[in-house]
Motif scaffolding. Sequence first.
Motif, PDB file in Angstrom:
ATOM      1  N   PHE A  48       0.803  -1.171   0.135  1.00  0.00           N
ATOM      2  CA  PHE A  48       0.027  -0.171  -0.069  1.00  0.00           C
ATOM      3  C   PHE A  48       1.160   1.224  -0.066  1.00  0.00           C
ATOM      4  CE2 PHE A  48      -4.187   0.763   2.596  1.00  0.00           C
ATOM      5  CZ  PHE A  48      -4.871   1.176   1.359  1.00  0.00           C
ATOM      6  N   HIS A  50       0.811   5.184   0.943  1.00  0.00           N
ATOM      7  CA  HIS A  50      -0.076   6.417   1.293  1.00  0.00           C
ATOM      8  C   HIS A  50       0.905   7.750   0.961  1.00  0.00           C
ATOM      9  CE1 HIS A  50      -2.951   4.276   2.984  1.00  0.00           C
ATOM     10  NE2 HIS A  50      -3.672   5.307   3.235  1.00  0.00           N
ATOM     11  N   GLU A  60      -2.559  13.169   9.040  1.00  0.00           N
ATOM     12  CA  GLU A  60      -3.282  11.839   8.366  1.00  0.00           C
ATOM     13  C   GLU A  60      -4.534  11.958   7.800  1.00  0.00           C
ATOM     14  OE1 GLU A  60      -2.622   8.205   9.490  1.00  0.00           O
ATOM     15  OE2 GLU A  60      -0.770   9.281   9.176  1.00  0.00           O
ATOM     16  N   TRP A  61      -5.050  13.095   8.134  1.00  0.00           N
ATOM     17  CA  TRP A  61      -6.262  13.517   7.217  1.00  0.00           C
ATOM     18  C   TRP A  61      -6.424  14.948   6.840  1.00  0.00           C
ATOM     19  CZ3 TRP A  61     -11.553  11.168  10.076  1.00  0.00           C
ATOM     20  CH2 TRP A  61     -11.608   9.964   9.809  1.00  0.00           C
ATOM     21  N   HIS A  99      -6.780  10.858  -1.272  1.00  0.00           N
ATOM     22  CA  HIS A  99      -7.305  10.547  -0.067  1.00  0.00           C
ATOM     23  C   HIS A  99      -8.509  11.573   0.319  1.00  0.00           C
ATOM     24  CE1 HIS A  99      -6.555  10.115   4.406  1.00  0.00           C
ATOM     25  NE2 HIS A  99      -6.549   8.563   4.086  1.00  0.00           N
ATOM     26  N   HIS A 100      -9.045  11.414   1.405  1.00  0.00           N
ATOM     27  CA  HIS A 100     -10.109  12.263   2.019  1.00  0.00           C
ATOM     28  C   HIS A 100      -9.989  13.783   1.724  1.00  0.00           C
ATOM     29  CE1 HIS A 100     -10.564   8.322   3.777  1.00  0.00           C
ATOM     30  NE2 HIS A 100     -10.133   8.508   5.090  1.00  0.00           N
ATOM     31  N   TYR A 145      -6.620   3.387  -4.587  1.00  0.00           N
ATOM     32  CA  TYR A 145      -7.601   3.795  -3.659  1.00  0.00           C
ATOM     33  C   TYR A 145      -8.169   5.164  -4.060  1.00  0.00           C
ATOM     34  CZ  TYR A 145      -8.021   5.611   1.418  1.00  0.00           C
ATOM     35  OH  TYR A 145      -8.469   6.165   2.625  1.00  0.00           O
ATOM     36  N   TRP A 183      -9.891   0.236  -4.383  1.00  0.00           N
ATOM     37  CA  TRP A 183     -10.159   0.385  -2.795  1.00  0.00           C
ATOM     38  C   TRP A 183     -10.948   1.384  -2.458  1.00  0.00           C
ATOM     39  CZ3 TRP A 183      -8.656   1.283   2.338  1.00  0.00           C
ATOM     40  CH2 TRP A 183      -8.230   0.364   3.167  1.00  0.00           C
ATOM     41  N   ASP A 185     -12.374   3.236   0.848  1.00  0.00           N
ATOM     42  CA  ASP A 185     -12.410   3.485   2.135  1.00  0.00           C
ATOM     43  C   ASP A 185     -13.672   3.609   2.870  1.00  0.00           C
ATOM     44  OD1 ASP A 185     -10.377   3.387   4.698  1.00  0.00           O
ATOM     45  OD2 ASP A 185     -11.391   5.134   4.768  1.00  0.00           O
ATOM     46  N   ALA A 187     -14.474   5.487   5.670  1.00  0.00           N
ATOM     47  CA  ALA A 187     -14.567   6.668   6.485  1.00  0.00           C
ATOM     48  C   ALA A 187     -15.257   7.610   5.517  1.00  0.00           C
ATOM     49  CB  ALA A 187     -13.049   7.348   6.642  1.00  0.00           C
ATOM     50  N   GLU A 241      -6.822  -2.146  11.882  1.00  0.00           N
ATOM     51  CA  GLU A 241      -5.802  -1.853  10.941  1.00  0.00           C
ATOM     52  C   GLU A 241      -4.586  -2.257  11.649  1.00  0.00           C
ATOM     53  OE1 GLU A 241      -6.455   2.572  10.111  1.00  0.00           O
ATOM     54  OE2 GLU A 241      -8.040   2.141   9.056  1.00  0.00           O
ATOM     55  N   ASP A 284      -4.965  -4.996   6.496  1.00  0.00           N
ATOM     56  CA  ASP A 284      -4.172  -3.733   5.902  1.00  0.00           C
ATOM     57  C   ASP A 284      -3.644  -3.385   7.501  1.00  0.00           C
ATOM     58  OD1 ASP A 284      -7.015  -2.837   6.812  1.00  0.00           O
ATOM     59  OD2 ASP A 284      -6.190  -1.075   5.972  1.00  0.00           O
ATOM     60  N   ASN A 654      -8.676   9.622  12.068  1.00  0.00           N
ATOM     61  CA  ASN A 654      -8.671   8.178  11.990  1.00  0.00           C
ATOM     62  C   ASN A 654      -8.502   7.335  13.272  1.00  0.00           C
ATOM     63  OD1 ASN A 654      -9.028   5.979  10.077  1.00  0.00           O
ATOM     64  ND2 ASN A 654      -6.497   5.659  10.194  1.00  0.00           N
ATOM     65  N   ASN A 657     -10.659   3.983  13.329  1.00  0.00           N
ATOM     66  CA  ASN A 657     -10.101   2.607  12.892  1.00  0.00           C
ATOM     67  C   ASN A 657      -8.572   2.344  13.443  1.00  0.00           C
ATOM     68  OD1 ASN A 657     -12.422   2.499  11.156  1.00  0.00           O
ATOM     69  ND2 ASN A 657     -11.215   3.804   9.657  1.00  0.00           N
TER      70      ASN A 657
HETATM   71  C1  FUL Z   1      -8.233   4.566   6.873  1.00  0.00           C
HETATM   72  C2  FUL Z   1      -8.281   5.867   6.364  1.00  0.00           C
HETATM   73  O1  FUL Z   1      -9.146   6.858   6.892  1.00  0.00           O
HETATM   74  C3  FUL Z   1      -7.111   6.118   6.535  1.00  0.00           C
HETATM   75  O2  FUL Z   1      -6.412   7.486   6.461  1.00  0.00           O
HETATM   76  C4  FUL Z   1      -5.959   5.268   5.872  1.00  0.00           C
HETATM   77  O3  FUL Z   1      -6.200   5.524   4.514  1.00  0.00           O
HETATM   78  C5  FUL Z   1      -6.675   3.984   5.967  1.00  0.00           C
HETATM   79  C6  FUL Z   1      -6.165   2.852   4.900  1.00  0.00           C
HETATM   80  O4  FUL Z   1      -7.949   3.538   5.855  1.00  0.00           O
HETATM   81  O5  FUL Z   1      -9.909   4.194   7.026  1.00  0.00           O
END
Ligand code: FUL
Length: 699
Positions: A48, A50, A60-61, A99-100, A145, A183, A185, A187, A241, A284, A654, A657
């Motif tokens: 993976f 990121h 992270e977000w 990403h988000h 993703y 992928w 996610d 969130a 996670e 993951d 995050n 999770n």
């Molecule tokens: C989570 C995401 O919110 C994290 O930032 C990350 O990408 C992870 C793999 O999945 O739920």
Amino acid sequence: MKKTFLLLCLFSLIVPVNGQRKVKSPEPFGPLPTQKQITWNEMEFYAFVHFSLNTFTNKEWGYGDESPELFNPTALDVRQWARIVKEAGMKGIILVAKHHDGFCLWPSAYTERSVKNSPWKDGKGDLIKELAAACKEYDLKLGLYLSPWDRNHPEYGKPGYITYFRNQLKELLTNYGDVFEMWFDGANGGDGYYGGANETRKINSLEYYNWDETYKLIYKTAPNTLVWGVGPSEARWIGNEEGRAGKTNWSLLRQKDELAGKVHYTAFMSGHEDGEKWVPGEADVSIRPGWFYHAIEDEKVRSLDEMVDIYYESIGRNANLLLNLPVDRRGLVHENDEARLKELVATIKEDFKTELLSGSKVSADNVRGNNTEFAAKNAIDGNKNTYWATDDNVKTASIVFEFDKPTAVNRILLQEYIKLGQRVKAFTVEAKIDGKWQTIANETTIGYKRILRLNRVVASALKVTITDSKASVIISTIQAFNAPTFVRVPEIQRDKNGTVTIKSEEGNRIYYTLDGSDPSAKSTLYKAPFNYNKAVEIKAIAINTSENISSTIKIAKYGASKEKWKIVAISSGDLNTAHRIIDGNPDTDWSFGSETIKLPQEIVIDMGVILSINGFTYIPQQVGNALNLISNYEFYTSVDNVKWTLQSQGEFSNIKNNPIEQVKTFTAVKARYIRFVAKSAVGKKQTVSIGEINILEQQ
Ligand code: FUL
């Protein structure tokens, strides 16, 4: 021997001269995998990545308002990623394309929020295109993703965003060659920039995306792409996670219930024995605490012990392993991560170096139609397309492997022939030691692959007995190995008063240093807990003296001990038990707020002396099922408990999770008092818990 001879005689009566009587293959049972899912399962291990604006903002977000101009890697080299992944024996790379925060690593035609407005390659770069080429060069598969949640998009939560999301999906699935996995996610929804609206937008992710339609579009565009995550997916999240699957792990899921919102994600670790669809698990995990790169985590790469456990608890428990390598600001996989990955791969390689059953004498107490096509030897012939099968309705059966001489064994690997369904519900392993059978394992499911780590035994024979199965037994592989002894790193703990305790497995010796040097058998021998309350870096190793094998080095860094710390005020809850927040043990926690006393709530800690601090950490509640997690916070400092200065505020992204230690840094200040405010909690909760609060001292 005698029995086989008799059977052969019997056969000679009924078989035609030119060969054996044809026996029908077993019928499939229950939900079955598609060829796409089988091919995917066989990949087992992939990476993976990121890497996005968060890499440059240290988050992270992202909130969605960060400028694309921040994306400026200095030495980006996707071929370095591909080389490292290939050398580790992984089969592909899944890149976070968006990403988000909505920033796209490809120049999407549908937004300005992408690499085309970054300084990288003067806006002419396309990271996905580069990675697709590198994957091709290194014979790796590419996965992508695409975050359904977009904290930047003005229309997120409205129908317009769905069109945007699908347009981007089409771009990703048509412009970059084959994508092995898409992928999505989980969130979804919350606060964000949303084109300047700066508000909270909640959506029902089961309805908003109309997944049925979205999936139709994916399959029309890219029928070979496997879809992971939300919606009627073909593979599922493993429910944590940490990269760990349940010991019992069905590749089946009650997906209809899941799509009706009736399945809690904790069930994903084991799947559902009575699931109506084949939805195998993917575990993951990041090689570091965070998914994105943070320099502060350079020393926090997961230990070799942890990585080895992850391997055995994912791939060894019928799940694929998706290991994240957070690419750094240079655009490279960090040296520390590469080194740890190499150690992991070397350990696993050694563990599975010599297979022991292929040369054994194998027999089974039931073979379908007594036909060699289904004979016991098929389980050890190294061919994944042949299998040992029992007669219809025979759901308990044993297979025995006899060695020429007593043989040391501590790993057993088993595989069902999943093309015909996942069947085994329970099995045991016995070893013949000094002429007597002893049970060495009592387990549940097998599935695509199950690996058992056992204590070493020296056996003249092994017996695997399927004790319960949904239908007749079909086993394609059984292997045994004798992995080298693995000495686990010692555990180091220091309590509030500075008492240091170091633990290791029984029989090992522990050596440690306090001056930063690497410990060896010449360092101080640990005999009993000792006191050390100053700032220190403790390094320790464990040595198994009988085999003279050493663990890797455990490093624990501490600031001054919390001896003088006191909780001086709390806005609710019991002051007498609040010391658990500062007792040096994250496993003891303390809660405040309640359904009647609403958030925000706060605590004030007196550190006893003025220190120069440049950050703090919050360790959320670690023990329990329903963790009461803080999602938004404020952190203040003071020298006199009167005048307070806000040093940091924001979200613990995050945390739901991945409830790990949350690290927040700020410019160094002098402080004696700290005030931590829990502004809001994950979910609609009003109660929050704290395992531990630490501060980061400026060195
Ligand atoms: C989570 C995401 O919110 C994290 O930032 C990350 O990408 C992870 C793999 O999945 O739920």
